[in-house]
Design an enzyme around this catalytic site. Sequence first.
Site, PDB file in Angstrom:
ATOM      1  NE  ARG A   1      -1.676   2.083   3.472  1.00  0.00           N
ATOM      2  CZ  ARG A   1      -1.301   2.264   4.746  1.00  0.00           C
ATOM      3  NH1 ARG A   1      -2.239   1.160   5.445  1.00  0.00           N
ATOM      4  NH2 ARG A   1      -0.694   2.916   5.182  1.00  0.00           N
TER       5      ARG A   1
ATOM      6  CE1 TYR B   1       1.307   3.107   9.022  1.00  0.00           C
ATOM      7  CE2 TYR B   1       0.191   5.084   9.715  1.00  0.00           C
ATOM      8  CZ  TYR B   1       0.414   3.989   8.952  1.00  0.00           C
ATOM      9  OH  TYR B   1      -0.664   3.789   7.866  1.00  0.00           O
TER      10      TYR B   1
ATOM     11  CG  HIS C   1      -6.159   2.717   6.400  1.00  0.00           C
ATOM     12  ND1 HIS C   1      -6.190   1.279   5.845  1.00  0.00           N
ATOM     13  CD2 HIS C   1      -7.160   2.817   6.911  1.00  0.00           C
ATOM     14  CE1 HIS C   1      -7.467   0.590   6.394  1.00  0.00           C
ATOM     15  NE2 HIS C   1      -8.022   1.676   6.866  1.00  0.00           N
TER      16      HIS C   1
END
Length: 373
Positions: free
Chosen positions: A263, A276, A267
Site C-alpha cells: 500500500r 508509523y 490507509h
Amino acid sequence: MGHGEAGTAGQGQDMLQLITDKGVRVSHPELDPYIADVTDEELVKLYEDMVVVRRIDTEATALQRQGELALWPPLLGQEASQIGSARALRPDDFVFSSYRENGVAYCRGVDLTDLIRVWRGNASSGWDPYEINMATPQIIIGAQTLHATGYALGIQQDGADSAAVAYFGDGATSEGDVNEAMVFAASFQVPVIFFCQNNHWAISEPVGLQSHIPLAGRAAGFGIPSMRVDGNDVLAVLAATRWALERARSGGGPSFIEAVTYRMGPHTTADDPTRYRDANELEDWRAKDPIARVAALLEASGALTPAMEEQIAAAADGVAKDLRAGCLGLVDPEPEAVFAHVYATPNSWLERQQEHYSRYLAGFSADTTEGSN
Ligand SMILES: Cc1ncc(C[n+]2csc(CCOP(=O)(O)OP(=O)(O)O)c2C)c(N)n1
Ligand SMILES: [Mg+2]
C-alpha cells in the site's frame, strides 16, 4: 521508531513471479501454462487497465483533498493485484470485496458515479450488486469472506460452474470471520477463492505482527491449497487466479491466493503513514512498481510505443474527468431521506425519530424567527 523490520519479518519467503521488478519475463513451470494464450495486445490492455485505475484513484484522492469526498481509501501500488485477478473472472462469477477494491469494481463495470457516491456521503450504498455481480464494499473487516462462502454454497447447490471471490487484506486474516469462512469452505468444498492482498499494513499494524509465517501458509491448516504470488506482477496474479478458478469450476473446492503487494499511500485519506513507517520502505517498493515493470517489458519488445502510452494516458484523463463530473453532479439528498429503507414495514420508534427530526429542521425556517423579540 518505525515498524519496518517487524513489517517484513517472516515474510521474505519465495513468491511466484513471471515479470521481474525490472520488467523481464521469467518462466515458471507452474504458472506459465495459465497465461500461455496471453498476447502482447492483451498485456497492453492489462497495462491500460492499471493506468486507468491508478488515474481514477489519483482523481478520487484529489477530490477528497478538495473537500468533495469525505474519505477515500487509495489503492496506489495494488493495481496489478486487482487488475490481474479481476480480469481473470467471468461476468457470472461473483465478487465480495472490502473498501479498497475500486480497481476490481472498475473491471466489473461499475458506473463511476456509483463508485463515488458513498464516499461523498450522498447515499448509503453505491450500486445494485446483481447488475455487475459484485457486492457493495464491506467495511467490517473480513465479513465478506462469509458472504462469499455462503454464495459459493449456493453455486454448488445450483450445479453451476461459476465461482465466488472474496477479496480481503493481510490484517483480515487474523479475524474470526475469515477463519470461520475457511473452515466452512473447506468442509463443504465450495467454489470460493480467498484472495488476500498482503499490502504489508493493516492501518498502522505491520504484517509481521499478524503472522510470523507467510499468510499463504495459513491456508494449509484448513486444508485449502494456496499460492503465494508477486502481487505487483499482473501476469503472475492472472495466472494464479486462473489456477484457482479452474479448481473452483471443476469441483476442486476453495483456494487461497496471497498476492504480495504494498500500500504505497495512506490507509485512507484520514491517515498519515509517515507517523508509523519508514520512508525507505516506500522507496524500496517504488522500485517494484506494478505498472512501470509491464511498461518496461512491453517497450522492450516494441509492443508499447511512446505514442500508445500518450494515448492511454489521455484516455485515463478522460475517465478521471468523467469521475469528477459525476461526483460534482450528484444532487444532495433530502435530510429526511435517511429514514427511508431502514425497515421494510412501518416502525413507530423510527417514525417518532423522524417527527422529532422534522420539527428540528423546521426550526431553521424563516417563519420561526418572526416575533422573537
Ligand atoms: C471488524 C473490524 N475491526 C476493525 C475495523 C477497523 N479497521 C478498518 S480498516 C482496518 C485494517 C484492515 O487491514 P487489512 O485487512 O490489511 O486491509 P487493508 O486496509 O490493508 O486493505 C481496521 C482494523 C473494522 N472496520 N472492522
Ligand atoms: Mg493490509
